[in-house]
Each structure stands twice: as structure tokens, then as C-alpha cells.
Design a protein around this motif. Sequence first.
Motif, PDB file in Angstrom:
ATOM      1  N   VAL A  21      23.265  -2.065   9.445  1.00 21.03           N
ATOM      2  CA  VAL A  21      22.836  -3.182   8.616  1.00 21.03           C
ATOM      3  C   VAL A  21      21.890  -2.652   7.549  1.00 21.03           C
ATOM      4  O   VAL A  21      21.311  -1.584   7.699  1.00 21.03           O
ATOM      5  N   SER A  22      21.755  -3.426   6.488  1.00 19.06           N
ATOM      6  CA  SER A  22      20.875  -3.032   5.390  1.00 19.06           C
ATOM      7  C   SER A  22      19.974  -4.193   5.022  1.00 19.06           C
ATOM      8  O   SER A  22      20.415  -5.344   4.950  1.00 19.06           O
ATOM      9  N   LEU A  23      18.721  -3.861   4.796  1.00 19.07           N
ATOM     10  CA  LEU A  23      17.755  -4.835   4.310  1.00 19.07           C
ATOM     11  C   LEU A  23      16.896  -4.127   3.275  1.00 19.07           C
ATOM     12  O   LEU A  23      16.085  -3.275   3.620  1.00 19.07           O
ATOM     13  N   GLY A  24      17.136  -4.432   2.023  1.00 19.07           N
ATOM     14  CA  GLY A  24      16.368  -3.797   0.956  1.00 19.07           C
ATOM     15  C   GLY A  24      16.584  -2.298   0.880  1.00 19.07           C
ATOM     16  O   GLY A  24      15.687  -1.562   0.518  1.00 19.07           O
ATOM     17  N   GLY A  25      17.769  -1.849   1.238  1.00 23.82           N
ATOM     18  CA  GLY A  25      18.075  -0.421   1.181  1.00 23.82           C
ATOM     19  C   GLY A  25      17.726   0.333   2.447  1.00 23.82           C
ATOM     20  O   GLY A  25      18.085   1.500   2.594  1.00 23.82           O
ATOM     21  N   VAL A  26      17.025  -0.305   3.371  1.00 28.79           N
ATOM     22  CA  VAL A  26      16.724   0.319   4.659  1.00 28.79           C
ATOM     23  C   VAL A  26      17.897   0.057   5.587  1.00 28.79           C
ATOM     24  O   VAL A  26      18.323  -1.078   5.752  1.00 28.79           O
ATOM     25  N   ARG A  27      18.445   1.131   6.171  1.00 29.46           N
ATOM     26  CA  ARG A  27      19.590   0.998   7.075  1.00 29.46           C
ATOM     27  C   ARG A  27      19.120   1.125   8.522  1.00 29.46           C
ATOM     28  O   ARG A  27      18.240   1.916   8.820  1.00 29.46           O
ATOM     29  N   LYS A  28      19.740   0.333   9.381  1.00 36.63           N
ATOM     30  CA  LYS A  28      19.397   0.362  10.801  1.00 36.63           C
ATOM     31  C   LYS A  28      20.672   0.183  11.601  1.00 36.63           C
ATOM     32  O   LYS A  28      21.544  -0.589  11.228  1.00 36.63           O
ATOM     33  N   GLU A  29      20.764   0.898  12.711  1.00 37.07           N
ATOM     34  CA  GLU A  29      21.898   0.767  13.615  1.00 37.07           C
ATOM     35  C   GLU A  29      21.581  -0.306  14.645  1.00 37.07           C
ATOM     36  O   GLU A  29      20.510  -0.292  15.251  1.00 37.07           O
ATOM     37  N   ILE A  30      22.532  -1.238  14.827  1.00 39.80           N
ATOM     38  CA  ILE A  30      22.326  -2.331  15.781  1.00 39.80           C
ATOM     39  C   ILE A  30      23.574  -2.537  16.625  1.00 39.80           C
ATOM     40  O   ILE A  30      24.664  -2.118  16.250  1.00 39.80           O
ATOM     41  N   SER A  31      23.404  -3.216  17.730  1.00 42.65           N
ATOM     42  CA  SER A  31      24.525  -3.573  18.592  1.00 42.65           C
ATOM     43  C   SER A  31      25.044  -4.962  18.216  1.00 42.65           C
ATOM     44  O   SER A  31      24.264  -5.879  17.967  1.00 42.65           O
ATOM     45  N   LEU A  32      26.378  -5.089  18.215  1.00 39.85           N
ATOM     46  CA  LEU A  32      27.013  -6.387  17.985  1.00 39.85           C
ATOM     47  C   LEU A  32      27.521  -7.007  19.285  1.00 39.85           C
ATOM     48  O   LEU A  32      28.305  -7.947  19.264  1.00 39.85           O
ATOM     49  N   ALA A  33      27.060  -6.502  20.425  1.00 39.46           N
ATOM     50  CA  ALA A  33      27.561  -6.939  21.730  1.00 39.46           C
ATOM     51  C   ALA A  33      27.378  -8.441  21.972  1.00 39.46           C
ATOM     52  O   ALA A  33      28.145  -9.045  22.710  1.00 39.46           O
ATOM     53  N   LEU A  34      26.396  -9.060  21.331  1.00 34.22           N
ATOM     54  CA  LEU A  34      26.102 -10.476  21.569  1.00 34.22           C
ATOM     55  C   LEU A  34      26.718 -11.407  20.533  1.00 34.22           C
ATOM     56  O   LEU A  34      26.551 -12.626  20.625  1.00 34.22           O
ATOM     57  N   VAL A  35      27.434 -10.839  19.555  1.00 32.45           N
ATOM     58  CA  VAL A  35      27.982 -11.634  18.454  1.00 32.45           C
ATOM     59  C   VAL A  35      29.493 -11.442  18.378  1.00 32.45           C
ATOM     60  O   VAL A  35      29.978 -10.317  18.348  1.00 32.45           O
ATOM     61  N   ASN A  36      30.223 -12.549  18.345  1.00 32.60           N
ATOM     62  CA  ASN A  36      31.679 -12.490  18.210  1.00 32.60           C
ATOM     63  C   ASN A  36      32.074 -12.545  16.736  1.00 32.60           C
ATOM     64  O   ASN A  36      31.445 -13.238  15.949  1.00 32.60           O
ATOM     65  N   ASP A  37      33.123 -11.831  16.394  1.00 35.43           N
ATOM     66  CA  ASP A  37      33.754 -11.915  15.074  1.00 35.43           C
ATOM     67  C   ASP A  37      32.863 -11.535  13.899  1.00 35.43           C
ATOM     68  O   ASP A  37      33.050 -12.043  12.797  1.00 35.43           O
ATOM     69  N   ALA A  38      31.895 -10.665  14.084  1.00 30.06           N
ATOM     70  CA  ALA A  38      31.073 -10.200  12.964  1.00 30.06           C
ATOM     71  C   ALA A  38      31.897  -9.245  12.109  1.00 30.06           C
ATOM     72  O   ALA A  38      32.680  -8.456  12.629  1.00 30.06           O
ATOM     73  N   GLN A  39      31.730  -9.350  10.804  1.00 28.41           N
ATOM     74  CA  GLN A  39      32.464  -8.521   9.857  1.00 28.41           C
ATOM     75  C   GLN A  39      31.514  -7.926   8.836  1.00 28.41           C
ATOM     76  O   GLN A  39      30.414  -8.444   8.628  1.00 28.41           O
ATOM     77  N   VAL A  40      31.964  -6.856   8.192  1.00 21.02           N
ATOM     78  CA  VAL A  40      31.196  -6.258   7.104  1.00 21.02           C
ATOM     79  C   VAL A  40      30.960  -7.339   6.053  1.00 21.02           C
ATOM     80  O   VAL A  40      31.856  -8.098   5.704  1.00 21.02           O
ATOM     81  N   GLY A  41      29.711  -7.432   5.595  1.00 23.32           N
ATOM     82  CA  GLY A  41      29.323  -8.446   4.616  1.00 23.32           C
ATOM     83  C   GLY A  41      28.639  -9.646   5.225  1.00 23.32           C
ATOM     84  O   GLY A  41      27.949 -10.388   4.529  1.00 23.32           O
TER      85      GLY A  41
END
Length: 87
Positions: A21-41
Motif C-alpha cells: 500500500v502507499s500513503l504519500g509515497g510511503v510503501r508498506k506491506e500488509i496482509s489482505l487476509a481479513l478483506v475479500n475482493d481487494a484489488q489494486v487501486g
Amino acid sequence: MCLAIPARIIEIDPATDIAQVSLGGVRKEISLALVNDAQVGDYVLIHVGYALNKLSEEEAEQTLALIREMGLLEATEEEGATPGGQA
């Protein structure tokens, strides 16, 4: 007090359900295990390395604007904000 913050998904590894994920150019690795159907954007609400749920872009921008008003985020040209501390 716990704080979750919206961030935009910029990359997903479908084999592991790990996203960048990106927030103001800062990138962080996260888990999507709790979210269904997440897509880039998509915007997701993140806390301690996990996406908790998806948000609309409008809701994410409103939340980020409120956090900036509190002085916890600094406005930038890219994506509207950058963390004032660690995400």
C-alpha cells in the motif's frame, strides 16, 4: 487508543494475500487476509499490518483530510498526504 488509517493498494501478491500500500509515497506491506475482493487501486483501512476493510475513495480522502487537520499527517503533492510518524 488504536489508530487505523486509509491507504491505497498498489500491488497484490495473490499467492500470499500480501499487498503493498502507499500513503504519500510511503510503501508498506500488509496482509489482505481479513478483506475479500481487494484489488489494486482500492483503499483499505489498515492497522498493525492488516487491511481491516475496504473504503470508497471519497471516504478515504475525507478521513485523511481529518487526520491532516489534527496534525497527524502532512499534506504532499502525491496522494494528498504523508505520515507524520510510522504507519
